[in-house]
Design an enzyme around this catalytic site. Sequence first.
Site, PDB file in Angstrom:
ATOM      1  N   GLU A 193       0.912  -1.079   0.033  1.00 44.39           N
ATOM      2  CA  GLU A 193       0.088   0.070  -0.053  1.00 44.39           C
ATOM      3  C   GLU A 193       0.881   1.303  -0.009  1.00 44.39           C
ATOM      4  O   GLU A 193       2.092   1.255   0.563  1.00 44.39           O
ATOM      5  CB  GLU A 193      -0.832  -0.005   1.314  1.00 44.39           C
ATOM      6  CG  GLU A 193      -1.731   1.214   1.318  1.00 44.39           C
ATOM      7  CD  GLU A 193      -2.957   1.073   2.419  1.00 44.39           C
ATOM      8  OE1 GLU A 193      -3.006   0.133   3.019  1.00 44.39           O
ATOM      9  OE2 GLU A 193      -3.518   2.059   2.472  1.00 44.39           O
ATOM     10  N   ASN A 228      -6.785   1.643   2.664  1.00 49.24           N
ATOM     11  CA  ASN A 228      -7.388   2.960   2.841  1.00 49.24           C
ATOM     12  C   ASN A 228      -6.900   3.994   1.897  1.00 49.24           C
ATOM     13  O   ASN A 228      -7.886   4.785   1.380  1.00 49.24           O
ATOM     14  CB  ASN A 228      -7.130   3.108   4.220  1.00 49.24           C
ATOM     15  CG  ASN A 228      -7.712   2.396   5.208  1.00 49.24           C
ATOM     16  OD1 ASN A 228      -8.756   1.378   5.065  1.00 49.24           O
ATOM     17  ND2 ASN A 228      -7.298   2.208   6.586  1.00 49.24           N
ATOM     18  N   ASN A 262     -12.008  -0.845  -1.236  1.00 53.49           N
ATOM     19  CA  ASN A 262     -11.394  -1.575   0.138  1.00 53.49           C
ATOM     20  C   ASN A 262     -12.275  -1.163   1.324  1.00 53.49           C
ATOM     21  O   ASN A 262     -12.595   0.138   1.543  1.00 53.49           O
ATOM     22  CB  ASN A 262      -9.994  -0.830   0.317  1.00 53.49           C
ATOM     23  CG  ASN A 262      -9.356  -1.354   1.460  1.00 53.49           C
ATOM     24  OD1 ASN A 262      -8.856  -2.659   1.472  1.00 53.49           O
ATOM     25  ND2 ASN A 262      -9.333  -0.592   2.264  1.00 53.49           N
ATOM     26  N   GLU A 263     -12.789  -2.098   1.997  1.00 48.92           N
ATOM     27  CA  GLU A 263     -13.191  -1.826   3.592  1.00 48.92           C
ATOM     28  C   GLU A 263     -14.298  -0.875   3.501  1.00 48.92           C
ATOM     29  O   GLU A 263     -14.438   0.110   4.319  1.00 48.92           O
ATOM     30  CB  GLU A 263     -12.123  -1.736   4.568  1.00 48.92           C
ATOM     31  CG  GLU A 263     -11.147  -2.801   4.711  1.00 48.92           C
ATOM     32  CD  GLU A 263     -10.204  -2.531   5.919  1.00 48.92           C
ATOM     33  OE1 GLU A 263     -10.194  -1.619   6.356  1.00 48.92           O
ATOM     34  OE2 GLU A 263      -9.600  -3.590   6.219  1.00 48.92           O
ATOM     35  N   TYR A 308      -6.799  -8.855  11.471  1.00 58.61           N
ATOM     36  CA  TYR A 308      -5.618  -8.737  12.092  1.00 58.61           C
ATOM     37  C   TYR A 308      -5.902  -9.165  13.503  1.00 58.61           C
ATOM     38  O   TYR A 308      -6.794  -8.629  14.342  1.00 58.61           O
ATOM     39  CB  TYR A 308      -5.241  -6.993  12.227  1.00 58.61           C
ATOM     40  CG  TYR A 308      -5.132  -6.525  10.900  1.00 58.61           C
ATOM     41  CD1 TYR A 308      -3.819  -6.780  10.355  1.00 58.61           C
ATOM     42  CD2 TYR A 308      -6.263  -5.794  10.184  1.00 58.61           C
ATOM     43  CE1 TYR A 308      -3.492  -6.368   9.004  1.00 58.61           C
ATOM     44  CE2 TYR A 308      -5.824  -5.356   8.692  1.00 58.61           C
ATOM     45  CZ  TYR A 308      -4.520  -5.468   8.343  1.00 58.61           C
ATOM     46  OH  TYR A 308      -4.092  -5.097   7.064  1.00 58.61           O
ATOM     47  N   GLU A 320      -6.428  -8.997   3.296  1.00 58.39           N
ATOM     48  CA  GLU A 320      -5.524  -8.532   4.444  1.00 58.39           C
ATOM     49  C   GLU A 320      -5.564  -9.593   5.615  1.00 58.39           C
ATOM     50  O   GLU A 320      -6.689  -9.598   6.047  1.00 58.39           O
ATOM     51  CB  GLU A 320      -6.141  -7.125   4.676  1.00 58.39           C
ATOM     52  CG  GLU A 320      -5.721  -6.100   3.562  1.00 58.39           C
ATOM     53  CD  GLU A 320      -6.180  -4.952   4.104  1.00 58.39           C
ATOM     54  OE1 GLU A 320      -5.989  -4.321   5.220  1.00 58.39           O
ATOM     55  OE2 GLU A 320      -6.691  -3.993   3.364  1.00 58.39           O
ATOM     56  N   GLN A 345       1.451  -6.331   5.629  1.00 56.64           N
ATOM     57  CA  GLN A 345       1.705  -5.953   4.278  1.00 56.64           C
ATOM     58  C   GLN A 345       3.029  -6.573   3.916  1.00 56.64           C
ATOM     59  O   GLN A 345       3.230  -7.467   4.626  1.00 56.64           O
ATOM     60  CB  GLN A 345       1.642  -4.514   4.158  1.00 56.64           C
ATOM     61  CG  GLN A 345       0.206  -3.795   4.323  1.00 56.64           C
ATOM     62  CD  GLN A 345       0.098  -2.421   3.829  1.00 56.64           C
ATOM     63  OE1 GLN A 345       0.926  -1.667   3.315  1.00 56.64           O
ATOM     64  NE2 GLN A 345      -1.113  -1.673   4.356  1.00 56.64           N
TER      65      GLN A 345
HETATM   66  O1  AHR Z   1      -3.109  -2.757   6.188  1.00 58.59           O
HETATM   67  C1  AHR Z   1      -3.255  -1.498   6.864  1.00 58.59           C
HETATM   68  C2  AHR Z   1      -4.637  -1.064   6.832  1.00 58.59           C
HETATM   69  O2  AHR Z   1      -5.647  -1.971   7.272  1.00 58.59           O
HETATM   70  C3  AHR Z   1      -5.391  -0.874   5.234  1.00 58.59           C
HETATM   71  O3  AHR Z   1      -5.036   0.242   4.575  1.00 58.59           O
HETATM   72  C4  AHR Z   1      -6.822  -1.258   5.802  1.00 58.59           C
HETATM   73  O4  AHR Z   1      -7.746  -1.768   4.408  1.00 58.59           O
HETATM   74  C5  AHR Z   1      -7.056  -1.874   6.864  1.00 58.59           C
HETATM   75  O5  AHR Z   1      -7.820  -1.531   7.829  1.00 58.59           O
END
Ligand code: AHR
Length: 515
Positions: A27, A72, A172-173, A244, A292, A351
């Site tokens: 990103e 994001n 994205n999201e 995450y 992700e 990432q």
């Molecule tokens: O990977 C970091 C961020 O986490 C990304 O930009 C977003 O898609 C997610 O919330």
Amino acid sequence: MRHANVLLDRDFAIGDTDPRLFGAFVEHLGRCVYGGIYEPGHATADQAGFRGDVLALIKELGPTIVRYPGGNFVSGYNWEDGIGPVEARPRRLDLAWFSTETNRFGTNEFISWCRVAGVEPMLAVNLGTRDADAARNLVEYCNHASGSHWSDLRRAHGYPAPHAVKLWCLGNEMDGPWQIGHKTATEYGRLAAEAARLMRWVDPSIELAACGSTARNMPSFGRWDQEVLEHTFELIDFISLHTYLNNYRGDTPAFLAAPDLMDAFIEEVVAIADAVAARLRSPKRLSLSFDEWNVWYRTRRTRADRVKEGWPVAPPILEEVYTVEDALAFGGACISLLNHADRVKCACLAQLVNVIAPIMTETGGAAWRQTIFYPFAQFSRYGRGRVLRSRLFCDTYPATYYDPRGSIDQSYPIPAAPYLKLAAVAGTAGGLSLFLLNRDLVQPLTVAVEARGFGALTVAEALQLNDHDLAAVNSAAAPERVKPTVLAEVACDGAKLSLTLAPASWNLVALAPQR
Ligand code: AHR
């Protein structure tokens, strides 16, 4: 000492791993691009400015696809800013990370980098501030051969051959209130469907991923996915999901059990997708794109934190330093992905460099492997093949995983996490790879594996990752403080194996047919 029994049969399979399961993510965020994969003037950089030391580590890590440019970031990105002569590209305020984007690196540089890195590109389009028109123009710019405004512009920019990008993310999201251009499920579902139609009319060969829920703890999880799918089901190839993992509370047993909630999340999204299929009387079984996933919690930032720092270029943000404990939870996530190989056909470690990443660099200096590098490299190298449906007999423990979302304090019970988390992959050459996580922090675990249908096997490689200090990390000063060591306690008698796993350990055992 605890004990586990595992029974496998070569004919009882979950599914084949898709090469795209072993992807990663780049990103425009912090030092992922600038100072990460791209640093003109670095001692190891090539003519294009791609860091050679980072490329060498990426080749060792083994990602197959790389998602770009966000995240994001993509929801405020004008892709046209990143093409054409570099001197003429605008500097823009990036409202996702409160940084200044110089646009020195854009779509063409990314595609060129993918070719050098030997990975397939996965491009995301902006459905935050932009629309279906900008998305279909980007497909035309990248994939149309010639004879149209955007394809001829690409050629004029020095890229005569189409980039032939197959994989595309529709935003994205978009369910997240933090997202630039955040939308309701109805708004997003309709926009994603429209963008999908136009993008496919430009290039019918592309594959599309729509945004599912950002995370299992989103209050709208389930309702969002269902409504988005009702708008897009027949137009897309994947529904996305993100996770995450965290250990905010210092509860290591719960942290190591958390990948079991990834299993639940995947199975819930599959159930929703299949319920939509049933309502539409559709035989289609949608694939999942887990685009992700990682451990991330120490370097999370609020918008207020970001505003305070002004508008720096490529600031060192989200540079999570990974511990041994993180690598164990991360390995558990690899096992969860493998064990859903029938439906998760695409996944991206978030990432790749510096930003919550397996590879760290110093700008102008060295590059090194973080602890999570090792389980990923083994996952990619040994995870190719047919994932087997193993029967596991093992003690379990109860845990409560804490996963807050904003001001909501959410705790999730995991009633029975087996101390052993395991995936077994039968390779095409008659071999078998075992990925084993011992989640008991105190006791070693002996494991007896009966692998039916394989003939006699022999140990080709057996490695473990563990440390008396679960907080140990790698750094520029001590880049190899943590690394895998040989797992000596493996015995193989025909197709019967016995292993002893250290407490709190990640283990990889690769078996080859005996000649
Ligand atoms: O990977 C970091 C961020 O986490 C990304 O930009 C977003 O898609 C997610 O919330």
